[in-house]
Write a protein that holds these residues in place. Structure first.
Motif, PDB file in Angstrom:
ATOM      1  N   LEU A 197      -0.993  21.470  56.963  1.00  0.00           N
ATOM      2  CA  LEU A 197       0.443  19.740  57.351  1.00  0.00           C
ATOM      3  C   LEU A 197      -0.602  18.237  57.317  1.00  0.00           C
ATOM      4  O   LEU A 197      -1.675  18.744  57.348  1.00  0.00           O
ATOM      5  CB  LEU A 197       0.606  20.204  58.917  1.00  0.00           C
ATOM      6  CG  LEU A 197       1.132  21.302  59.805  1.00  0.00           C
ATOM      7  CD1 LEU A 197       0.767  21.335  60.645  1.00  0.00           C
ATOM      8  CD2 LEU A 197       2.812  21.539  59.384  1.00  0.00           C
ATOM      9  N   ARG A 198       0.094  17.535  56.513  1.00  0.00           N
ATOM     10  CA  ARG A 198      -0.354  16.172  56.626  1.00  0.00           C
ATOM     11  C   ARG A 198       0.450  15.278  57.930  1.00  0.00           C
ATOM     12  O   ARG A 198       1.330  15.680  58.266  1.00  0.00           O
ATOM     13  CB  ARG A 198       1.019  15.632  55.064  1.00  0.00           C
ATOM     14  CG  ARG A 198      -0.570  14.842  54.549  1.00  0.00           C
ATOM     15  CD  ARG A 198      -1.069  14.536  53.883  1.00  0.00           C
ATOM     16  NE  ARG A 198      -2.041  13.730  53.483  1.00  0.00           N
ATOM     17  CZ  ARG A 198      -2.847  13.747  53.325  1.00  0.00           C
ATOM     18  NH1 ARG A 198      -4.002  15.060  53.020  1.00  0.00           N
ATOM     19  NH2 ARG A 198      -3.743  12.271  52.259  1.00  0.00           N
ATOM     20  N   ALA A 202      -5.012  13.029  56.728  1.00  0.00           N
ATOM     21  CA  ALA A 202      -5.293  14.085  56.349  1.00  0.00           C
ATOM     22  C   ALA A 202      -4.407  15.359  56.351  1.00  0.00           C
ATOM     23  O   ALA A 202      -3.480  15.522  56.678  1.00  0.00           O
ATOM     24  CB  ALA A 202      -6.654  14.666  57.315  1.00  0.00           C
ATOM     25  N   ASP A 203      -5.497  16.507  55.980  1.00  0.00           N
ATOM     26  CA  ASP A 203      -4.853  17.460  55.723  1.00  0.00           C
ATOM     27  C   ASP A 203      -5.271  19.019  57.021  1.00  0.00           C
ATOM     28  O   ASP A 203      -6.545  18.608  56.930  1.00  0.00           O
ATOM     29  CB  ASP A 203      -4.648  17.942  53.965  1.00  0.00           C
ATOM     30  CG  ASP A 203      -4.588  17.647  53.551  1.00  0.00           C
ATOM     31  OD1 ASP A 203      -3.004  17.193  53.122  1.00  0.00           O
ATOM     32  OD2 ASP A 203      -4.945  17.553  52.066  1.00  0.00           O
ATOM     33  N   TRP A 204      -4.490  18.951  57.678  1.00  0.00           N
ATOM     34  CA  TRP A 204      -4.567  20.407  58.411  1.00  0.00           C
ATOM     35  C   TRP A 204      -3.988  21.690  58.327  1.00  0.00           C
ATOM     36  O   TRP A 204      -3.362  22.144  57.993  1.00  0.00           O
ATOM     37  CB  TRP A 204      -4.262  19.990  59.495  1.00  0.00           C
ATOM     38  CG  TRP A 204      -4.784  18.663  60.008  1.00  0.00           C
ATOM     39  CD1 TRP A 204      -4.690  16.912  60.092  1.00  0.00           C
ATOM     40  CD2 TRP A 204      -6.367  18.187  61.346  1.00  0.00           C
ATOM     41  NE1 TRP A 204      -5.248  16.337  60.799  1.00  0.00           N
ATOM     42  CE2 TRP A 204      -5.956  17.530  61.219  1.00  0.00           C
ATOM     43  CE3 TRP A 204      -6.763  19.177  61.506  1.00  0.00           C
ATOM     44  CZ2 TRP A 204      -6.946  17.082  62.367  1.00  0.00           C
ATOM     45  CZ3 TRP A 204      -7.532  18.796  62.622  1.00  0.00           C
ATOM     46  CH2 TRP A 204      -8.013  18.169  62.423  1.00  0.00           C
ATOM     47  N   ARG A 205      -4.618  22.568  58.039  1.00  0.00           N
ATOM     48  CA  ARG A 205      -4.458  24.376  57.804  1.00  0.00           C
ATOM     49  C   ARG A 205      -3.905  24.680  59.019  1.00  0.00           C
ATOM     50  O   ARG A 205      -5.202  25.040  60.190  1.00  0.00           O
ATOM     51  CB  ARG A 205      -4.753  25.116  56.551  1.00  0.00           C
ATOM     52  CG  ARG A 205      -4.701  26.296  56.338  1.00  0.00           C
ATOM     53  CD  ARG A 205      -5.759  26.607  55.341  1.00  0.00           C
ATOM     54  NE  ARG A 205      -7.287  26.770  55.562  1.00  0.00           N
ATOM     55  CZ  ARG A 205      -7.899  27.658  55.842  1.00  0.00           C
ATOM     56  NH1 ARG A 205      -7.284  29.041  56.441  1.00  0.00           N
ATOM     57  NH2 ARG A 205      -8.817  28.198  56.178  1.00  0.00           N
ATOM     58  N   VAL A 206      -2.707  25.712  59.188  1.00  0.00           N
ATOM     59  CA  VAL A 206      -2.335  26.351  60.157  1.00  0.00           C
ATOM     60  C   VAL A 206      -3.919  27.353  60.451  1.00  0.00           C
ATOM     61  O   VAL A 206      -3.146  28.320  59.677  1.00  0.00           O
ATOM     62  CB  VAL A 206      -1.106  26.856  60.262  1.00  0.00           C
ATOM     63  CG1 VAL A 206      -0.737  27.158  61.705  1.00  0.00           C
ATOM     64  CG2 VAL A 206      -0.778  24.925  60.154  1.00  0.00           C
ATOM     65  N   VAL A 207      -3.914  28.032  61.317  1.00  0.00           N
ATOM     66  CA  VAL A 207      -4.727  29.181  61.157  1.00  0.00           C
ATOM     67  C   VAL A 207      -4.372  29.549  62.894  1.00  0.00           C
ATOM     68  O   VAL A 207      -4.621  29.191  63.712  1.00  0.00           O
ATOM     69  CB  VAL A 207      -6.184  29.150  61.204  1.00  0.00           C
ATOM     70  CG1 VAL A 207      -6.935  30.440  61.070  1.00  0.00           C
ATOM     71  CG2 VAL A 207      -6.644  28.114  60.186  1.00  0.00           C
ATOM     72  N   VAL A 208      -4.044  31.303  62.156  1.00  0.00           N
ATOM     73  CA  VAL A 208      -3.167  31.323  63.486  1.00  0.00           C
ATOM     74  C   VAL A 208      -4.221  32.498  64.174  1.00  0.00           C
ATOM     75  O   VAL A 208      -4.942  33.534  63.459  1.00  0.00           O
ATOM     76  CB  VAL A 208      -1.919  32.749  63.239  1.00  0.00           C
ATOM     77  CG1 VAL A 208      -1.008  33.070  63.735  1.00  0.00           C
ATOM     78  CG2 VAL A 208      -0.593  30.925  62.786  1.00  0.00           C
ATOM     79  N   GLY A 209      -3.855  32.990  65.708  1.00  0.00           N
ATOM     80  CA  GLY A 209      -5.035  33.836  66.027  1.00  0.00           C
ATOM     81  C   GLY A 209      -3.676  34.533  66.927  1.00  0.00           C
ATOM     82  O   GLY A 209      -3.274  33.730  67.634  1.00  0.00           O
ATOM     83  N   SER A 210      -4.582  35.984  68.095  1.00  0.00           N
ATOM     84  CA  SER A 210      -3.569  36.254  68.570  1.00  0.00           C
ATOM     85  C   SER A 210      -4.469  37.120  69.592  1.00  0.00           C
ATOM     86  O   SER A 210      -5.552  36.526  69.519  1.00  0.00           O
ATOM     87  CB  SER A 210      -2.798  37.012  67.681  1.00  0.00           C
ATOM     88  OG  SER A 210      -1.872  38.408  68.810  1.00  0.00           O
ATOM     89  N   GLY A 211      -3.746  37.671  70.872  1.00  0.00           N
ATOM     90  CA  GLY A 211      -4.306  38.395  71.929  1.00  0.00           C
ATOM     91  C   GLY A 211      -4.274  37.343  73.015  1.00  0.00           C
ATOM     92  O   GLY A 211      -3.324  37.656  73.906  1.00  0.00           O
ATOM     93  N   HIS A 212      -4.424  36.112  72.934  1.00  0.00           N
ATOM     94  CA  HIS A 212      -4.156  35.449  74.682  1.00  0.00           C
ATOM     95  C   HIS A 212      -2.729  34.548  74.536  1.00  0.00           C
ATOM     96  O   HIS A 212      -1.988  35.222  75.524  1.00  0.00           O
ATOM     97  CB  HIS A 212      -5.593  33.906  74.120  1.00  0.00           C
ATOM     98  CG  HIS A 212      -4.762  33.470  75.221  1.00  0.00           C
ATOM     99  ND1 HIS A 212      -4.553  33.366  76.478  1.00  0.00           N
ATOM    100  CD2 HIS A 212      -4.213  31.953  75.349  1.00  0.00           C
ATOM    101  CE1 HIS A 212      -4.790  32.572  77.241  1.00  0.00           C
ATOM    102  NE2 HIS A 212      -3.725  31.483  76.436  1.00  0.00           N
ATOM    103  N   SER A 213      -2.272  34.895  73.229  1.00  0.00           N
ATOM    104  CA  SER A 213      -0.609  34.669  73.012  1.00  0.00           C
ATOM    105  C   SER A 213      -0.693  35.080  72.250  1.00  0.00           C
ATOM    106  O   SER A 213      -1.866  35.382  70.533  1.00  0.00           O
ATOM    107  CB  SER A 213      -0.492  33.623  72.680  1.00  0.00           C
ATOM    108  OG  SER A 213      -0.939  32.506  72.290  1.00  0.00           O
ATOM    109  N   PRO A 214       0.893  36.008  71.472  1.00  0.00           N
ATOM    110  CA  PRO A 214       1.004  36.447  70.170  1.00  0.00           C
ATOM    111  C   PRO A 214       0.618  36.002  68.298  1.00  0.00           C
ATOM    112  O   PRO A 214       0.852  36.351  67.775  1.00  0.00           O
ATOM    113  CB  PRO A 214       2.719  36.991  70.346  1.00  0.00           C
ATOM    114  CG  PRO A 214       3.608  35.889  71.154  1.00  0.00           C
ATOM    115  CD  PRO A 214       2.044  35.404  72.705  1.00  0.00           C
TER     116      PRO A 214
END
Length: 362
Positions: A197-198, A202-214
């Motif tokens: 995402l610009r 700045a450029d921000w890369r989406v990093v997905v996690g799971s467990g607390h929410s899907p």
């Protein structure tokens, strides 16, 4: 009393404080005061959205997204306190600027509760979320009803709740989720794992996690070494990891542990901006502590299975605080998540007798 869904979704906090050893807090005791925005890096401002409950606030972030444009990350609940706090900053330190995008790290009401309200107030600014988080929020907000579904009651009974506990939890009906979030628009903007995402310059890369929410979205600015972590990595408490009636065969703790492994691939020198608590350095030390806590809990449960146990029989091995009506749903979800992971990994087996789930060593 909140239903099992509500308590687990509202309560981002775990029931047990965890070690913050190895972490450093660059702002020390300096935290934003009510109505204040604290600059933590060029174009990134931190503020605290007040709310009810033990955590008292959620961290909001305001990112410059153009000359007079802003991107807001996480909003607080749809409550008079959170709404008034938003009005204060919009008419005060943010006067003359426009919120043109809103990003929700995940679906819990303390993070997206005012997203719809802020969108409408900001000329229908789009809301950015991962698809699963968006659809879950839409589903839960639409599925409010005066009676608790039998599947939910069976879930509580399976965990070992008695008739009085079921009756107390059933008084409020099913899922008041909609009461804690402002009406969401029909449409949204999907963000995906790995997408860049610009935002501003700045450029921000989406990093997905799971467990607390899907499908929890974190944002990584690799150049400036900053991670917007939401509730995926908190500095002093463990995020709530719960099994829910809507997916009783899931393994949320397995998802959480897998996410810890994935986040270990990120650099250790990141400034981590969590959804609750203070910004910190020491990502890998924190991930190690979180994994260690859950693996210790799993071992304690196996040791406790000298005879078949229900979820409610395991609270003493998992939590340091007494479990009363205010947190029994959250405690039940966490206990079941741990027991389910033991079942999935072959360390325990489940037997159903008269609708009650009994867990034994495999």
């Amino acid at each position: 009393m909140a239903t099992h869904y509500q308590r687990a979704l509202i309560g981002d906090e775990g029931l047990t404080p965890t070690s913050s050893e190895g972490l450093t807090f660059p702002f020390g005791d300096r935290a934003p005061q009510p109505g204040e925005l604290l600059t933590i890096a060029p174009g990134i401002r931190w503020w605290r959205v007040p709310m009810s409950g033990p955590l008292k606030h959620v961290n909001g972030l305001i990112l410059d997204d153009g000359a007079d444009e802003l991107l807001a990350i996480d909003t607080g609940t749809a409550s008079p306190r959170s709404t008034e706090a938003w009005r204060t900053i919009l008419e005060g330190p943010l006067a003359g600027k426009r919120v043109t995008r809103i990003l929700g790290t995940h679906m819990h009401p303390d993070h997206i509760g005012l997203a719809g309200w802020l969108s409408r107030r900001s000329d229908d600014a789009p809301i950015l979320m991962t698809r699963t988080e968006w659809l879950m929020a839409r589903m839960l907000s639409a599925d409010a009803r005066p009676e608790v579904p039998e599947e939910q009651v069976a879930f509580w009974r399976g965990a070992g709740w008695d008739a009085e506990q079921v009756a107390t939890a059933s008084k409020g009906g099913f899922s008041n989720f909609a009461k804690m979030i402002a009406r969401l628009p029909l449409g949204y903007v999907r963000i995906r794992d790995g997408e860049v995402l610009r935002i501003g310059g700045a450029d921000w890369r989406v990093v997905v996690g799971s467990g607390h929410s899907p499908e929890h979205a974190c944002l990584l600015d690799e150049e400036r070494r900053i991670l917007i972590a939401g509730d995926q990595v908190l500095p002093r408490i463990s995020s709530n990891i719960s099994l829910h009636a809507n997916e009783p065969g899931a393994d949320p703790l397995g998802d959480w542990l897998a996410s810890i492994e994935r986040f270990r691939e990120l650099p250790d020198d990141l400034l981590v901006l969590p959804g609750h608590g203070d910004p910190f350095y020491g990502l890998h030390a924190r991930l190690d502590a979180l994994e260690r806590e859950h693996r210790d809990r799993l071992d304690a449960l196996v040791a406790h299975m000298t005879e078949p146990r229900r979820a409610v029989d395991c609270f003493g091995q998992l939590f340091r605080r007494p479990i009363g009506p205010d947190v029994i749903a959250m405690a039940t979800g966490e206990a079941l998540a741990h027991l389910r992971h033991l079942e999935v990994t072959g360390r325990a087996r489940r037997e159903v007798r008269d609708g009650i789930w009994w867990y034994s060593r495999a």
